[in-house]
Every structure is written in structure tokens, then in C-alpha cells.
Design a protein around this motif. Structure first.
Motif, PDB file in Angstrom:
ATOM      1  N   GLY A   1      -3.598  12.259  81.288  1.00 15.38           N
ATOM      2  CA  GLY A   1      -3.953  10.849  81.230  1.00 15.38           C
ATOM      3  C   GLY A   1      -4.423  10.246  82.536  1.00 15.38           C
ATOM      4  N   LYS A   2      -4.620  11.078  83.562  1.00 23.87           N
ATOM      5  CA  LYS A   2      -5.079  10.551  84.847  1.00 23.87           C
ATOM      6  C   LYS A   2      -6.596  10.351  84.894  1.00 23.87           C
ATOM      7  CE  LYS A   2      -1.210  12.448  87.459  1.00 23.87           C
ATOM      8  NZ  LYS A   2      -0.778  13.338  88.583  1.00 23.87           N
ATOM      9  N   LEU A   3      -7.280  10.955  83.944  1.00 22.42           N
ATOM     10  CA  LEU A   3      -8.727  10.807  83.819  1.00 22.42           C
ATOM     11  C   LEU A   3      -9.027  10.640  82.342  1.00 22.42           C
ATOM     12  CD1 LEU A   3     -11.531  11.072  85.350  1.00 22.42           C
ATOM     13  CD2 LEU A   3     -11.503  13.463  84.630  1.00 22.42           C
ATOM     14  N   PRO A   4      -9.779   9.607  81.970  1.00 23.11           N
ATOM     15  CA  PRO A   4     -10.138   9.495  80.557  1.00 23.11           C
ATOM     16  C   PRO A   4     -11.093  10.623  80.191  1.00 23.11           C
ATOM     17  CG  PRO A   4     -11.379   7.904  81.852  1.00 23.11           C
ATOM     18  CD  PRO A   4     -10.381   8.540  82.789  1.00 23.11           C
ATOM     19  N   PRO A   5     -11.138  11.030  78.917  1.00 27.89           N
ATOM     20  CA  PRO A   5     -12.126  12.038  78.537  1.00 27.89           C
ATOM     21  C   PRO A   5     -13.507  11.623  79.021  1.00 27.89           C
ATOM     22  CG  PRO A   5     -10.626  11.624  76.722  1.00 27.89           C
ATOM     23  CD  PRO A   5     -10.304  10.601  77.780  1.00 27.89           C
ATOM     24  N   ALA A   6     -14.123  12.479  79.821  1.00 28.63           N
ATOM     25  CA  ALA A   6     -15.365  12.100  80.495  1.00 28.63           C
ATOM     26  C   ALA A   6     -16.306  13.286  80.568  1.00 28.63           C
ATOM     27  CB  ALA A   6     -15.064  11.585  81.910  1.00 28.63           C
ATOM     28  N   ILE A   7     -17.573  12.967  80.734  1.00 27.81           N
ATOM     29  CA  ILE A   7     -18.607  13.959  80.994  1.00 27.81           C
ATOM     30  C   ILE A   7     -18.763  14.067  82.501  1.00 27.81           C
ATOM     31  CG2 ILE A   7     -21.070  14.473  80.757  1.00 27.81           C
ATOM     32  CD1 ILE A   7     -21.004  12.883  78.126  1.00 27.81           C
ATOM     33  N   LEU A   8     -18.790  15.285  83.029  1.00 26.48           N
ATOM     34  CA  LEU A   8     -18.979  15.505  84.460  1.00 26.48           C
ATOM     35  C   LEU A   8     -20.290  16.263  84.660  1.00 26.48           C
ATOM     36  CD1 LEU A   8     -15.930  14.863  84.193  1.00 26.48           C
ATOM     37  CD2 LEU A   8     -15.516  16.450  86.054  1.00 26.48           C
ATOM     38  N   VAL A   9     -21.134  15.744  85.522  1.00 23.74           N
ATOM     39  CA  VAL A   9     -22.459  16.322  85.759  1.00 23.74           C
ATOM     40  C   VAL A   9     -22.562  16.738  87.223  1.00 23.74           C
ATOM     41  CG1 VAL A   9     -24.957  15.951  85.663  1.00 23.74           C
ATOM     42  CG2 VAL A   9     -23.462  14.855  83.977  1.00 23.74           C
ATOM     43  N   THR A  10     -22.974  17.979  87.454  1.00 22.39           N
ATOM     44  CA  THR A  10     -23.110  18.491  88.820  1.00 22.39           C
ATOM     45  C   THR A  10     -24.555  18.946  89.038  1.00 22.39           C
ATOM     46  OG1 THR A  10     -22.410  20.718  88.141  1.00 22.39           O
ATOM     47  CG2 THR A  10     -20.698  19.208  88.878  1.00 22.39           C
ATOM     48  N   PRO A  11     -25.398  18.092  89.611  1.00 17.60           N
ATOM     49  CA  PRO A  11     -26.802  18.451  89.813  1.00 17.60           C
ATOM     50  C   PRO A  11     -27.009  19.261  91.093  1.00 17.60           C
ATOM     51  CG  PRO A  11     -26.429  16.227  90.572  1.00 17.60           C
ATOM     52  CD  PRO A  11     -25.108  16.708  90.004  1.00 17.60           C
TER      53      PRO A  11
END
Length: 339
Positions: free
Chosen positions: A93-103
Motif C-alpha cells: 500500500g505504499k504505492l498505488p497500482p501504477a504504470i512505470l515507464v523507463t525511457p
């Protein structure tokens, strides 16, 4: 009907070798490409999709993570164990479900430059627009954050302060932050080699100063909404870089811009960045969860401001605005307690 032993072994082997994309849980797609008008060639990126993305219709906030000098679109995944870190933070619960993008931005220092590429425009326009068009994102300030390490920490703070209406939070790990300089000789030779041609073929200090995150401080201090900022640096980092982080922390304080800043034990390496990735993403996660809707902004004015900033970098010798701050002396590093 009884399975023959070879068939049973093949079945077990297939299950053991299943890729993360075939199993339940988060999914990582590596080294993808999307069109970039700014670069004139595809822009490479990797992406983390949280557990449930494929089976739901919900929209997810996005965190863009920028690599350092010599890194690429898989550095956070391979060296920072990003998938495992994100899975754990979401589960707790420390991070909401999220998309992470690494360009990937190669060695372009996240600025527009004819010699090294128009990386600022490629990421702020082509990448973000492409991700929003391809994935179910929260396409708004309250659903977008940015972070990075070393050169990427510089880029993350630069982008967030340049366009505070687009990012709710930003984080920098060992950011390559330096006060304004008067001449190339203000830097040691190894640092000039890292800059390459990003700030002119022979390193033009005016182009460097024009691109600095310092340029946005006066504007952001007066803004209604400033991104929440997190900074961390090792107490045994390169001396000029540690001094630069201390100076930027002081400049933020002088501009009345809040920042959570930690000087922690460590050097300029993945041992530190891996350990600091969790607190940085936790900080960002709190802001993504609690961010109110952003006030309406004028996209035309925002783009005009950015075009002007890019022009100051590309036009060698162009004056920096506002007036360059006086470089601050290096502060003695202090290990601060975590909140």
C-alpha cells in the motif's frame, strides 16, 4: 488416459519456464519503441504494468523514471530490480497500482540539442503523448510523476520544475545538479567529458546555465502548484556533485519550495540507488494517492514557455532568465532522519 513420462516432463518444464507475462501478477515489457517526431527515429522504452492491468478497465497513474549517464531503458529493471520493488510497494500500500515507464535518452542530458538529439521534446511530448494514447493512464497532473538517478535526477527535477502543471511529484537520486558556472574550467575534466556535446561542442557555460533547474525556481515559487520534491544523495558521492545537491536544496529553501532532502551513507552507484528507490517511490506514491485535481492551465502558454527554454539552450550565448543565482558554497553533509 495416463500421460506418458516425456509428456509430463514437458508440461512441468513449460510451467517452470513461463515468462512473467504468462503468469499472474505484474508484467514488464522491455525495449519497446514508439515514434518520435522530435528525434526523427523511434524512442525506446520499457514499461511496468501492475497486477490487474490486463484484466481491468481502470486507469492508472504513471511514473516516468529517467536513467543516468551510460544507462538505458532497462537500467532500472536490471540494476535496480524495479519490478520487484514496485510489486512490494504496491502490495504493502505504499504505492498505488501504477504504470512505470523507463525511457532511453542515451547521453543527451534531457535537453534539446541538434548534436545529441531533441530529448526534452521527445520525452515531454512524444513519450508522454504516446504512453497516454497506448495505455490506460490517468492523463492529468495528479496522475503523473517523474524520477531519476544521476543524469536522470537532473532531468527529472528539470522537467518537473519546467512544467509543474504536468507532474504532481518528482524525485532525484544523486542528481547531477550544479550551480551556474562561468567557464568550462569550473568543472573537472572528467565531468566535461560526461557532458559531451549536450551543451555546445566545446561546452558553452551560458547554454549549460540556461538549461539548469535553477532557471525555474523563481517561476515555480510563485506558482499555485509546485510538484512535491524528493532528493537524496550519498555522503561519499563525488565532491562537486554532493556540493551541488546541497546548493540546490538551499536554493529551493530560498525560493520557499518544499523538498524532502536526505544525505545518506553511500557513493554514486547502484548500491545507493537501489536502496533509495523504495523511499523515493513511496514518497511519490503518497502524492499520487492524495493529489487533488490540478487547476486548469493554458497548454499553449505552457508549450510557449518550454519552447523558449529550449531555445535558450540551443542558442549558444543566449542569456539565461531569470538572472543567474550566485553559486552557493558546499555545505557540510548531514544525515537527516527519514520522515
Amino acid at each position: 488416459m495416463r500421460l506418458r513420462l516425456p509428456s509430463l516432463c514437458a508440461t512441468v518444464l513449460a510451467l517452470l519456464c513461463a515468462s512473467p507475462a504468462d503468469a499472474a501478477g505484474s508484467t514488464v515489457k522491455r525495449s519497446l519503441e514508439l515514434p518520435s517526431a522530435a528525434l526523427g527515429q523511434p524512442l525506446r522504452y520499457s514499461i511496468y504494468l501492475p497486477d490487474g492491468y490486463e484484466s481491468s478497465a481502470r486507469r492508472y497513474p504513471v511514473i516516468y523514471l529517467l536513467h543516468g549517464f551510460g544507462g538505458d531503458e532497462v537500467s532500472f529493471l536490471d540494476d535496480g530490480d524495479l519490478q520487484e520493488v514496485a510489486d512490494r510497494l504496491i502490495a504493502t500500500g505504499k504505492l498505488p497500482p501504477a504504470i512505470l515507464v523507463t525511457p532511453s535518452a542515451k547521453k543527451g542530458w534531457y535537453v534539446d540539442n541538434a548534436a545529441t538529439g531533441r530529448w526534452q521534446t521527445a520525452l515531454l511530448d512524444d513519450l508522454i503523448d504516446g504512453v497516454d494514447a497506448t495505455y490506460r493512464t490517468v492523463n492529468a497532473r495528479e496522475g503523473r510523476a517523474i524520477g531519476g538517478y544521476s543524469m536522470g535526477g537532473y532531468g527529472a527535477l528539470r522537467f518537473a520544475l519546467l512544467e509543474p502543471d504536468r507532474f504532481v511529484a518528482a524525485g532525484s537520486l544523486s542528481g547531477a545538479l550544479f550551480p551556474d558556472v562561468k567557464a568550462a574550467s569550473d568543472f573537472p575534466a572528467f565531468q566535461l567529458a560526461f557532458f559531451g556535446h549536450a551543451f555546445g561542442p566545446n561546452f558553452d557555460p551560458k547554454a549549460f546555465n540556461a538549461a539548469s533547474p535553477w532557471r525555474s525556481l523563481a517561476t515555480d515559487a510563485a506558482a499555485a502548484e509546485t510538484p512535491a520534491l524528493y532528493m537524496s544523495v550519498g555522503d561519499d558521492d563525488i565532491k562537486i556533485l554532493l556540493a551541488g545537491n546541497n546548493a540546490f536544496d538551499k536554493a529551493l529553501d530560498d525560493a520557499d519550495i518544499p523538498v524532502v532532502y536526505h544525505v545518506v551513507p553511500g557513493r554514486h552507484d547502484w548500491k545507493l540507488w537501489s536502496s533509495e528507490l523504495t523511499p523515493m517511490l513511496s514518497f511519490i506514491g503518497e502524492r499520487l494517492k492524495s493529489a487533488p485535481p490540478a487547476p486548469a492551465t493554458d497548454p499553449a502558454a505552457r508549450i510557449a514557455d518550454r519552447v523558449g527554454a529550449a531555445a535558450r539552450v540551443e542558442q549558444v550565448g543566449a542569456p539565461a532568465t531569470p538572472a543567474a543565482p550566485t553559486p552557493q558554497p558546499a555545505a557540510r553533509p548531514i544525515v537527516l532522519p527519514r520522515p
